[in-house]
Design a protein around this motif. Structure first.
Motif, short mmCIF file in Angstrom:
data_model
loop_
_atom_site.label_atom_id
_atom_site.label_comp_id
_atom_site.label_asym_id
_atom_site.label_seq_id
_atom_site.Cartn_x
_atom_site.Cartn_y
_atom_site.Cartn_z
N LEU A 1 -22.10 -0.05 40.36
CA LEU A 1 -22.74 -1.38 40.32
C LEU A 1 -24.02 -1.31 39.49
CD1 LEU A 1 -22.52 -2.23 44.15
CD2 LEU A 1 -20.85 -2.75 42.36
N ASP A 2 -24.39 -2.43 38.95
CA ASP A 2 -25.70 -2.47 38.28
C ASP A 2 -26.75 -2.88 39.31
OD1 ASP A 2 -25.47 -5.18 38.66
OD2 ASP A 2 -25.01 -5.63 36.55
N ASP B 1 -28.05 -5.61 39.92
CA ASP B 1 -27.78 -6.89 40.58
C ASP B 1 -26.56 -6.81 41.50
OD1 ASP B 1 -29.80 -7.88 39.03
OD2 ASP B 1 -28.44 -8.53 37.42
N ARG C 1 -23.68 -6.00 40.68
CA ARG C 1 -22.46 -6.45 40.02
C ARG C 1 -21.73 -5.25 39.45
NH1 ARG C 1 -21.84 -11.83 39.12
NH2 ARG C 1 -23.52 -13.10 39.97
N THR D 1 -20.03 -2.69 37.21
CA THR D 1 -20.00 -2.29 35.81
C THR D 1 -18.75 -1.46 35.51
OG1 THR D 1 -21.31 -0.34 36.29
CG2 THR D 1 -22.50 -2.31 35.59
N SER E 1 -12.18 -1.96 35.21
CA SER E 1 -13.52 -2.53 34.98
C SER E 1 -13.40 -3.92 34.37
CB SER E 1 -14.32 -1.63 34.02
OG SER E 1 -14.37 -0.32 34.55
N CYS F 1 -12.60 -6.48 36.83
CA CYS F 1 -13.69 -6.69 37.80
C CYS F 1 -14.97 -7.16 37.11
CB CYS F 1 -14.00 -5.39 38.54
SG CYS F 1 -12.67 -4.82 39.56
N ALA F 2 -14.89 -7.31 35.79
CA ALA F 2 -16.09 -7.41 34.98
C ALA F 2 -17.21 -8.24 35.59
CB ALA F 2 -15.72 -7.98 33.61
N ARG F 3 -18.29 -7.55 35.86
CA ARG F 3 -19.54 -8.17 36.29
C ARG F 3 -19.38 -9.01 37.55
NH1 ARG F 3 -24.00 -6.86 35.28
NH2 ARG F 3 -24.88 -8.95 35.20
N ARG F 4 -18.27 -8.81 38.25
CA ARG F 4 -18.14 -9.56 39.51
C ARG F 4 -19.03 -8.93 40.57
NH1 ARG F 4 -12.33 -10.30 39.30
NH2 ARG F 4 -12.18 -9.01 41.16
#
Lengths: 799, 193, 290
Positions: free
Chosen positions: C205-206, C208, C210, C212, C231, C234-237
């Protein structure tokens, strides 16, 4: 009586030995014996072209190699057909080593004897057998199609065909009753193969005594007396020159009642031929491919019933897969066809079965012996009727029950012992009431709703059965009190973990009024007791238990007679407590049983202090009577037999709650409840243990175990890696409750308990999964993969 | 076929040094049973699934049918014969098995006893889940496991009682010649922290 | 069921072992835990002419864990690695996976490297190595050691890049990147059996929370562990929605299960999707609490 132990949870006398590594199982014996191993057929059906043993001859440690051609005539003949039956018109048995043709993977072809098992297997590896493969017959339906034959002289592969029909009270046939019934259903059911799978495989160890011309054989068997007779006959030895002993046996569950196995003939023969001790210890792969399986059937049901779900007519036709040979006859399908009826009384009944040959391992009784299939059939039928009528499943069952005042109840059928199928006693409505209470049947609807609200799927199932137990013809018991006050009990049937030493000691201690510590029990040793049938059909407690009780009563009577003389009292005024005979109400007028035992055996020689009392100058016997009175025998011992007119009928009802995972189709048993009635309980702890173990095997048979044959007759899962016997993690806790309806048929009022746990489990689990899923479950066992596909098919149908 | 090389090995079995001369392929199970005469260790499948042959190797339960005897030369082995005290007093685990009717035919019992002894040595008060996990690699065809699970709980109780009464030895579950199996086996090695 | 005879070597050092293996060539087979090899030998399905028993090479009985990752020596038993707190801290997936490897008693003897070299596509540890992008270190007499990445190590069912004469001396599992979580979910017929399907998941996760990176490795559904990078799906979810029908479908599309006696290919494919969702959800949850 202060020493009454009947009905007590007595800790087992076997355990101290087994818990310290002092048990003696087959392979624990004969440390210096040569080892045998077998070359077994890798083909399901093939002609043997040539056998070349040359490359095996230089294996270090090799002693002998035998093919069929090396066997003397009597040894090489087909093995006996143990239980002939008029309906078994085409019975066939194998030879100890194959001649010309092999008919299942695992059939023995060559026997090797070597220094140890390692060397014997090395030699087996180097023996070349050239086979010409023949078409294999695999699967019940392929068998009846008869395109290829297992035995060229058995048309259509049908070994036996049997019809039994019981018309209604007014003489109408099942077909007529079904036709006239307000409602009718027709469906097919399937059950696959499983196996007993004891953790100790089979094994035989033979010692030939050339000086004495006698043979001692140890076999991991459920019937040492009959193995003895078979060996004596095959080897042409006088019966008194053959001893057979079942040592500690690491589980049987039916497979070890089959006999004589090829190895039980070959090992003793080779031991005599070579003049050496020889032992064969079956390994796990051998057990899978060369012992026995059970359960495979296809059933076609037609049933007619009224608005209450009462069965007016029932017609069952089934096919039974008996494998490549029929050494044990057709006991299994006969039991299915009769015990199918369970606690119910259909208006009219017709049953027809064909027992067919396939190129697979033979089929002989496995715990339950045909009953699980019969119960599956009947209980699925009950559930179908309930579903059709929209009724509660227990109501439909109750509507069909035989009532308590209808005993003895005559089904007008012939049972597996050749005798009429007449139930002795029972109280089925009460058992059902107890079961519903134990599992919470009436509250389950709410539970289901709660689970559904959490996204969980649960279901409840039920199954009822009646089990003919304690079949004849007889068992015997011998009881001897020695001058040290010890009681030696022996009976001919064998033990495989049922705790007979304890249960029989409880009976003897109670009957004789002695402390249980003084009682020792020997089973399955022909040196001690030569007449017996064997341990199967939940019969040991009924048969040997009663025989031992009767023998004890003889001994007791004799003891009281002798003591009465010594105490100058009336035998009727005497009783025995803690091993001491005394006048009732006057404990001081007493004589220990040990002394009675001394007095029972008039002596010339005094070999110890105690014995002096019985010598000729010590006793005050009258001069005009013989020292051993007429009609008496020396010694304080007795022997008696129990031979029942017919079987006793234990029964039970099981219920389970299962959960099925909506995503993964995994099946988990959340609760399992058992109500059981096997008459009077000798040791409730042991009976509960039998039920726990039976249910676990039932769970295995319902959800995990099967024998997977490919179309060539190869068993694809012949290992514990792929034959999925349940571990602790797969078995639910079993909740039990007992009813005790005494059997009127025997002195102790007991029925058998050995198979009870396993019988209805597939029916119960199918019932529960069907309830959870709303999809008919017509085939067992069932795996998550199969449930997944059933769901797919069902939703496709709806969609 | 040539003759096999034989190896002289020495094992400390139940506290006693035992010598044997074995070919390299001799399974530890066969060595114990047939070379040393300790037939209490049973063989149920010879492919490592049933657990009947489980013994303690330097205190840790292992399958003796999946171990070559020569491979464990110099190590300590505890078998069922070594679980009771030298005077014959049964260990807590053995007593619990008898009390709870946790055995019927007794064939799988040696494997269970060794497994449970090690389990309780490492974790004297296991949860039900830990008990289940602990015995999950042993097959029993007789008991349905219910009484075995009960026996493990009971053995934990008996060991705790012994401890309290001061009658317990250093090793609560195995009072016998096994002594206190080492907390981490000889195979433990460095964990690098 | 007794093993066939073999010539036995019990070297005490790696060098000695390599010499023997070089001499033995294709006839040589290494014995470590033996929990896969000895059953095959007992059934006489394997008959190595020369067995090199490395159980006396203390230098191979090592487990080291540091910021870069976990290195497991060829003699480290499953149980040792499973119990190590240091390993769990640096690479939690190892312990999560090891708990599914057979039964505790087998784990007392079986080795991590042995399981990897055995290259059973239904086994857990090859999938772990493949998912994490780990390596296997191979040694050979008279040659420098080579470090083979997982992607090149597993070649097919029971087939690896290990050449005759080579010894796998260790395996390396990279440490968990910051903000990451892992999970191992599997379904077996019985507890401890080889899985019908199993999925190892790694989610990063990043700041936030979310997603990565999201990857899974699937077992028992192909000739080698099947690694699927989801990825993109799941992008940025947010972490909480790591699992979705789209992700499950992407994983299902990538696996190639086969029928066997325990389950159909279709069921295994279905299960793999379900387990991918479960494992990703769990891994994301652990990443966000990490």
């Amino acid at each position: 009586m202060t020493t009454s132990l009947f009905g007590e949870r007595v800790q087992r006398l076997e355990d101290p030995r087994l818990l310290t590594g002092n048990g003696r199982y087959l392979d624990d014996l004969g440390r210096d014996a040569l080892a045998a191993a077998f070359v077994r057929s890798p083909h399901a059906h093939a002609r043997i072209r040539e056998i070349n043993v040359d490359r095996a001859l230089d294996v270090p440690g090799i002693v002998a190699i035998y093919t069929w051609e090396d066997l003397p005539e009597r040894i090489g003949e087909p093995l006996p057909l143990l239980i002939p039956h008029p309906a078994l018109t085409h019975g066939r048995t194998a030879r100890p080593l194959a001649k010309d043709v092999v008919r299942h993977v695992g059939e023995p072809v060559v026997m090797v004897v070597a220094r140890d098992r390692y060397a014997a297997e090395d030699a087996c590896d180097r023996i070349e057998v050239e086979y010409e493969p023949l078409p294999a017959v695999v699967g019940i339906e392929n068998a009846v199609r008869g395109e290829h034959l297992v035995h060229p002289d058995v048309p259509g592969n049908v070994g036996a065909h049997l019809v039994q029909e019981v018309p209604s009270a007014d003489g109408r046939s099942a077909a007529e009753m079904i036709e006239a019934a307000p409602h009718r259903l027709e469906f097919r059911l399937d059950i696959e193969r499983s196996a007993s799978m004891p953790l100790e495989g089979r094994g035989v160890y033979a010692r030939w005594d050339p000086d004495d011309g006698s043979l001692r054989v140890y076999s991991s068997t459920q019937t040492s007396t009959s193995v003895r007779m078979a060996i004596a006959a095959k080897l042409g030895l006088p019966l008194p020159k053959v001893e057979v002993i079942a040592p500690d046996v690491g589980g049987g569950f039916g497979v070890k009642i089959m006999h004589p196995w090829p190895e039980e003939v070959l090992i003793p023969w080779a031991a005599r031929t070579l003049g050496r001790e020889i032992k064969w210890t079956e390994d796990r792969r051998e057990h899978f491919i060369s012992s026995a399986h059970e359960r495979g059937q296809v059933q076609y049901v037609r049933v007619g019933f009224d608005d209450d779900g009462r069965i007016l007519g029932l017609d069952v036709t089934f096919l039974h897969d008996h494998g490549a040979y029929t050494p044990y006859g057709i006991i299994v399908p006969i039991i299915t066809s009769t015990q199918l009826l369970g606690p119910y009384k259909p208006g009219a009944y017709r049953v027809e079965f064909s027992s067919v040959y396939t190129n697979t391992v033979i089929v002989t009784p496995y715990r339950g012996a045909g009953r699980p299939q019969g119960v599956f059939c009947m209980e699925r039928t009950m559930d179908r009727i309930a579903a059709y009528l929209g009724k509660d499943r227990t109501e439909v069952r109750a509507a069909n029950f035989i009532q308590p005042d209808e005993f003895p109840y005559d089904h007008r059928l012939t049972f597996q012992d050749g005798r009429p199928l007449i139930y002795d006693s029972g109280n089925y409505p009460e058992a059902l009431r107890m079961l519903k209470e134990l599992i919470g049947w009436d509250e389950f609807a709410k539970e289901r709703e709660r689970a559904a609200a959490e996204g969980r799927r649960i279901g409840i199932g039920i199954g009822c059965y009646v089990e003919g137990t304690g079949v004849g013809p007889y068992e015997g018991g011998h009881v001897q009190v020695t001058s040290d006050g010890r009681v030696h009990v022996s009976t001919g049937l064998t033990s495989q973990g049922q705790g007979h030493q304890t249960a029989f000691a409880q009976i003897a201690a109670t009957e004789l009024g002695v402390p249980i510590e003084r009682v020792s029990v020997v089973t399955g040793d022909t040196r001690r007791f030569g007449y017996a049938v064997g341990t199967f059909a939940s019969r040991a407690a009924v048969m040997s238990g009663n025989a031992i009780a009767l023998a004890c009563r003889k001994v007791r009577e004799k003891a009281l007679r002798i003591a009465a003389d010594a105490l100058e009292a009336d035998p009727g005024d005497l009783t025995i407590t803690d091993g001491i005979v005394h006048v009732k109400g006057n404990p001081s007028a007493s004589i220990p049983l040990s002394t009675v035992a001394v007095l029972a055996n008039p002596l010339r020689y005094a070999f110890d202090e105690e014995a002096k009392r019985a010598t000729q100058f010590a006793t005050a016997a009258s001069d005009d009577k013989p020292p051993v009175a007429e009609g008496e025998e020396p010694g304080l011992e007795g022997r008696d037999y129990y031979s029942p007119v017919r079987s006793t009928f234990a029964y039970g009802m099981h219920a389970a709650i299962v959960e099925t995972d909506p995503e993964t189709a995994e099946i988990k048993v959340l609760r399992y409840a058992v109500v059981h009635d096997c008459g009077r309980l000798i040791n409730p702890m042991i009976v509960d243990g039998q039920i726990h173990g039976g249910v676990a095997q039932g769970i295995g048979g319902a959800l995990y175990e099967r024998m997977v044959y490919d179309e060539h007759g190869q068993l694809l899962n012949a290992s514990f890696m792929d034959f999925l016997m349940p571990y602790a993690t797969e078995v639910p806790r079993v909740e039990t409750a007992h009813l005790e309806t005494p059997s009127p048929l025997n002195p102790l009022g007991i029925k058998g308990a050995g198979e009870a746990g396993v019988i209805p489990v597939s029916a119960v689990i199918a019932s529960a999964i069907e309830d959870a899923e709303g999809i008919p479950i017509m085939k067992m066992p069932i795996s998550p993969s199969e449930l997944f596909h059933l769901r797919r098919t069902a939703s496709a149908r709806v969609g | 076929m040539g003759t096999e090389t034989l190896y002289d090995i020495s094992l400390t079995v139940n506290g006693v040094v035992r010598e044997a001369r074995v070919p390299a392929r001799r399974l530890l199970s066969d060595c114990l049973r047939h070379d040393l005469g300790l037939t209490g260790t049973h063989v149920g499948c010879e492919h490592g699934v049933c657990g009947c042959c489980t013994v303690l190797l330097d205190g840790e339960p292992v399958r003796s049918c999946l171990t070559f005897a020569v491979s464990v030369d110099g190590h300590e082995i505890t078998t069922i014969e070594g679980l009771a005290a030298p005077d014959g007093t049964l260990s807590a685990v053995q007593r619990a098995f008898a009390e709870s009717h946790a055995l019927q035919c007794g064939f799988c019992t040696p494997g269970f006893l060794c497994t449970v002894t090690a389990l309780l040595n490492e974790n004297p008060a296991p949860s039900d889940e830990e008990i289940l996990e602990g015995i999950s690699g042993n097959l029993c065809r007789c008991t349905g496991y219910q009484n075995i699970i009960k026996a493990v709980r009971r053995a934990a109780e008996l060991s705790a009682e012994q401890e309290r009464d001061g009658t317990g030895e250093a090793a609560p579950a195995a009072t016998g010649a096994a002594g206190a199996p080492r907390a981490s086996g000889a195979t433990g090695g460095a964990t690098g922290e | 069921m007794k093993p066939p005879p073999f010539d036995y070597h019990a070297p005490r050092t790696v060098g000695e072992a390599l010499e023997v293996l070089a001499d033995a060539g294709p006839e040589g087979k290494v014995l470590a835990g033996g929990q896969s090899l000895i059953p095959l030998m007992n059934m006489r399905l394997a008959a190595p002419a020369r067995l090199v028993d490395i159980n006396r090479i203390g230098a191979l009985d090592t487990v080291t864990a540091d910021a870069r990752g976990v290195r497991v020596g060829a003699l480290a038993r499953h149980a040792t690695v499973e119990r190590s707190a240091a390993v769990a801290e640096r690479q939690p997936l190892l312990r999560q996976a090891l708990r599914h490897v057979a039964h505790p008693v087998i784990r007392n003897r079986g080795t991590v490297v042995g399981s990897i070299v055995h290259a059973d596509p239904a086994a857990e540890l090859p999938a772990v190595l493949a998912l994490l992008g780990g390596t296997v270190r191979l040694a050979r007499h008279g040659a420098p050691e080579r470090e083979v990445p997982a992607a090149e190590f597993f070649l097919g069912p029971l087939e690896s890049a290990l050449q005759p004469g080579e010894l796998a001396v260790s395996a390396f599992f990279p440490a968990l990147p910051p903000g990451s979580g892992t999970a191992f979910c599997e379904i077996a017929r019985r507890h401890g059996d080889f899985a019908l399907a199993g999925v190892a998941a790694l989610v990063t996760l990043d700041d936030d929370l979310r997603i990565t990176t999201a990857k899974v490795a699937c077992i028992g559904v192909g000739p080698v562990p099947v690694v699927v990078d989801v990825s993109a799906e799941c992008a940025r979810r947010p972490a909480a929605s790591a699992a979705s029908p789209a992700v499950a479908a992407a994983v299902r599309d990538r696996v190639e299960p086969e029928d066997d006696i325990h389950a159909t290919a279709e069921y295994r494919r279905h299960l793999t999707g379900v387990l991918a969702e479960r494992a990703l959800r769990l891994a994301a949850e652990r990443a966000s609490h990490g």
